[in-house]
Design a protein around this motif. Sequence first.
Motif, mmCIF file in Angstrom:
data_model
loop_
_atom_site.group_PDB
_atom_site.id
_atom_site.type_symbol
_atom_site.label_atom_id
_atom_site.label_comp_id
_atom_site.label_asym_id
_atom_site.label_seq_id
_atom_site.Cartn_x
_atom_site.Cartn_y
_atom_site.Cartn_z
ATOM 1 N N ASP A 98 -14.003 80.792 38.506
ATOM 2 C CA ASP A 98 -13.170 79.589 38.606
ATOM 3 C C ASP A 98 -13.053 78.896 37.248
ATOM 4 O OD1 ASP A 98 -12.905 79.990 41.357
ATOM 5 O OD2 ASP A 98 -14.653 78.738 41.819
ATOM 6 N N THR A 107 -13.440 66.086 36.988
ATOM 7 C CA THR A 107 -13.158 66.494 38.364
ATOM 8 C C THR A 107 -14.404 66.902 39.136
ATOM 9 O OG1 THR A 107 -12.780 68.767 37.618
ATOM 10 C CG2 THR A 107 -10.848 67.313 37.756
ATOM 11 N N GLY A 108 -15.553 66.999 38.420
ATOM 12 C CA GLY A 108 -16.780 67.408 39.084
ATOM 13 C C GLY A 108 -16.910 68.907 39.284
ATOM 14 N N LEU A 109 -15.990 69.685 38.711
ATOM 15 C CA LEU A 109 -16.060 71.140 38.843
ATOM 16 C C LEU A 109 -17.119 71.741 37.928
ATOM 17 C CD1 LEU A 109 -12.225 71.926 38.993
ATOM 18 C CD2 LEU A 109 -13.847 71.853 40.900
ATOM 19 N N GLU A 165 -20.926 60.008 41.638
ATOM 20 C CA GLU A 165 -21.234 61.330 42.185
ATOM 21 C C GLU A 165 -21.286 62.378 41.080
ATOM 22 O OE1 GLU A 165 -22.257 61.961 45.170
ATOM 23 O OE2 GLU A 165 -22.037 59.841 45.703
ATOM 24 N N ARG A 166 -20.396 62.274 40.109
ATOM 25 C CA ARG A 166 -20.376 63.246 39.003
ATOM 26 C C ARG A 166 -21.590 63.086 38.106
ATOM 27 N NH1 ARG A 166 -18.059 61.579 34.788
ATOM 28 N NH2 ARG A 166 -16.473 60.436 35.968
ATOM 29 N N GLN A 198 -23.105 73.354 43.414
ATOM 30 C CA GLN A 198 -23.278 72.663 44.690
ATOM 31 C C GLN A 198 -21.954 72.514 45.434
ATOM 32 O OE1 GLN A 198 -26.483 71.940 45.688
ATOM 33 N NE2 GLN A 198 -26.894 73.085 43.805
ATOM 34 N N ASP A 199 -20.858 72.521 44.670
ATOM 35 C CA ASP A 199 -19.532 72.428 45.284
ATOM 36 C C ASP A 199 -18.860 73.792 45.386
ATOM 37 O OD1 ASP A 199 -19.852 69.742 45.559
ATOM 38 O OD2 ASP A 199 -18.645 69.184 43.824
ATOM 39 N N GLY A 200 -19.643 74.858 45.160
ATOM 40 C CA GLY A 200 -19.107 76.200 45.322
ATOM 41 C C GLY A 200 -18.284 76.710 44.158
ATOM 42 N N VAL A 201 -18.351 76.040 43.003
ATOM 43 C CA VAL A 201 -17.573 76.465 41.839
ATOM 44 C C VAL A 201 -18.246 77.667 41.185
ATOM 45 C CG1 VAL A 201 -16.524 75.736 39.664
ATOM 46 C CG2 VAL A 201 -16.878 74.071 41.498
ATOM 47 N N ASN A 214 -20.440 73.378 38.659
ATOM 48 C CA ASN A 214 -21.140 72.609 39.684
ATOM 49 C C ASN A 214 -21.263 73.506 40.921
ATOM 50 O OD1 ASN A 214 -22.124 70.841 41.572
ATOM 51 N ND2 ASN A 214 -20.623 69.221 41.162
ATOM 52 N N ALA A 271 -24.709 64.340 39.775
ATOM 53 C CA ALA A 271 -24.771 65.804 39.765
ATOM 54 C C ALA A 271 -25.225 66.316 38.403
ATOM 55 C CB ALA A 271 -23.404 66.388 40.118
#
Length: 958
Positions: free
Chosen positions: A365, A330-332, A634-635, A358-361, A356, A638
Amino acid sequence: MSRRISCLGEIVVGIIGALVVAQPATASDAVRLIEKVTKKSDEIVIPYEKYELANGLTVILHEDKSDPIVHVDVTYHVGSAREEVGKSGFAHLFEHMMFQGSENVGDDQHFRIVSEAGGTLNGTTNSDRTNYYQTVPANQLEKMLWLESDRMGFLLPAVTQEQFEVQRATVKNERKLRVDNVPYGLTPERIAEALFPEGHPYSWQTIGYVEDLDRVNVNDLKEFFLRWYGPNNATLTIGGDFDREQTLAWVQKYFGSIPRGPEVEAPEKQPITLNEDRYISFEDNVSLPQLTMVFPGSYARHSDEAPLDILASIIGQHQTSLLYKNLVKTGLAVRANAFQYCQELACQFVIVAKPNVQDGVTLSDLETIIRDTFSEFEARGVQDDDLARAKAGLIAPMVYELESVNGKVSQLAANETFTGNPNQIGTDIERLENVTKNDVMRVYRKYIKNKPAVIASVVENGKPEQVAHADNWSRYKRKLPKYATVDKSKLKYRTPVDEFDRSIEPAAEPAFFAPVPKLWTGRTKNKIAVLGAVNNETPTTVLMFRIKAGQRAEPADKLGLAMLTAAMLNEATTQSTAEELSNRLQKLGSFMAITSGAMETTLTLKSLTKNLDETIEIAAEKLLFPKFDDADFERVKAQQLERIRDEKKHAGRTASRTFRRLLLGEKNSVSNMDIGTEETLANITLDDVVEFHSTYYKPNAAEIVVVSDLNKRALLKNMTHFAEWRGEAPDAPPLMPFPEIEGRTLYFIDRPNAEQSQIIIGKHSLPFDATGEQYRLQILNFPLGGAFNSRLNLNLREDKGYTYGISSQFHGEQEYGFFLASASVRTDATDASIREIIKEIVKYVEGGPTDHELQFAQSAMGRINALKFETPEQKLGFLSKIQTYDLSKKFVDEQKTILSSINRSELNGLAKKHLNVKDMIFVVVGDKTSIFPELERLDLEIVELDPNGDRIVAGESG
């Protein structure tokens, strides 16, 4: 269970039917045969004979005539768990002392003797045992037994306070190198303190606390030896090509007179429980925060160990796991995995994840999602595929470990030490095979569901707000008992009495060379060159696809493209999802890795030979039919970006990257990290990846090397999956000219509060040449910095205690090469270390190697050839070198001739030509506040660089 896993299971059939014959006492009670285990049909078992000496020493012999080598292991059932409170690190410190010489072996001569015999050696310590091992040509066995017995029975008379001080400094350097000066390095120590009660044997780490090491002296060490290092607490295991009767005679001769030590009882198991979650945190020099959750478990070889291993696989291993699905896919998170860490007294079930950001995780979380994942697992239960792939993935490595005598001896020694039964492999496999779905759910409810854990947050310096939860547990102030000095006069020495002169070192046996593997060549139907060798020792295959599509072909503004492309090949294809491919591989018991380097991309696979065809089918699907999905891109991008940022936090990698850029020039792609930079990675699009793959992944740019129990015809038959692969790749663009470097310039990068300084000293040199001048430079370097007892290492480590280790090398690639000496040294010894390195190199240039050093290099480098072709991986590396550099199959014979005929005069000339310090640059990464004033006193021009390697303009902040 699927057909694939049942195929693997067929190997296991009959394991417990191994012939175990208990034996009565022999005519001589000196060496008593306890049992003999033989192999029947295709069962997985390591044949051995187990003996016991009158003094309690256990001896295990495993004959393996496949290669002309022997592996000798002595394992003592003592690790850090046997230490006293306040004396942590003793077991590990003692491991170091065991290499310093004994009554009949001179100071630092253990390394010299083994190296000169053509062998390799080391020692390792963990919480539960310490082992010492050597792998040598078969005709050097007697000398190894003499060495090991001398330090078992005659160590203490040679131990001095001076040696103790040097090794104490070395261990403290090792702690800084492995713990204090690396990102996340303190995490295991902090978790152990929170997880285990104070005083529990696992509440401190094997490396120990510096304060404990500082409060003791050499007599404490001697007392530790006398308590734990008796023959009755040791297992001597010998594997390889030897004569059984002669070996037993040597064992009795060298070990039989050593008196028993104090009796040693098996330690009590000490698994623990927690009454509530314990949240802890600390700041560190990291690029990303990290969350670690640790649940108390059972203990090694408990009936719950195997189902917990399978639970860890389902929860957090490979692309089929739940954590991968919920966090990584999920890229989290850029990382999320689970594993069980088992020790003799207690086990831990561990989950590690990095968000991650960069995505605010956040770490909070991650904790929430991990706990939700447990609920998901409970709701879905254990599926058939879960069991099949987990069991295959856990059992296959046990089979692969049997490919080397080292692997077999290690299993025999560990199993005897912890169970009294060397023939444990069958039991271990049976335990895994018998795990049911109910077993996995049972241990989940027993150890994980709603159970307290230690939850550790490692956050970036200055960002305490990143923690998952406010701390509710604090490090205690250690309660150290009052230190009592050991009275030397009360140490009860045990003195062996021999009927021979132990001071006489066994004569050096003549060098012999293992035969080079018999090679075969062939081509696939679409003309891909294949170089292979047959290995009949195990029913396994290792194979490597080499594609000339590496960093060398990248545009300068898109560094990291080759690595990103390789990473995308581990994702979905046009025919399968990544999870489906991972599932297939795991159930086959196969392993596959795709990675990219400076010159090429490689796909390496390892498979049980009966599953090879399907494994190669998966390889072809990955290489030829990648899906190149946007979300995957994208994942993966990252994840690669996080690797780049993490690299910058490691002083050694920062120094290495800077050194390469200075020598090879910023305009050459190969001067940079193969993963790229933050700036260049931002420039790369999915279209770039697609174009790079379509341009360079062509059969004319591919070659294959393989080592298998299959013959040439059968192996090539498996290559039909690539038959339709067509097209031609262009050559990579030429390298730009390398910059001229200003010798005697020191490039400095500030690393505030660094525990150590990283030093690299070097210059341009020759590209790789297996039989030319560059090979002769390998011989030249051996006495300077190519061996443990080289001039540089003896000076900075053994004499001064400045470093855990230093080495030098002449590194050669196809188009370039360089000389470098590198070390991580004590901060307060940075300038002194540089002076000593310069002094040693200058002295070496002035006088060259001595006659003894030349003889040592010739002997060590010549004899070690016997060890180079044992395992399939070693053979694969040998074949890859031949292919990469287009070498003659007889290059090894040419090297033998060069090595035996080279003389001091030639080496002296090479030293003057290639080791002029005035031509060398210096790279130092360390704490500017602590070391810069001393560096300014060196006779070197200093240029300050920022962490990216760019010059700092006068007036800018460093």
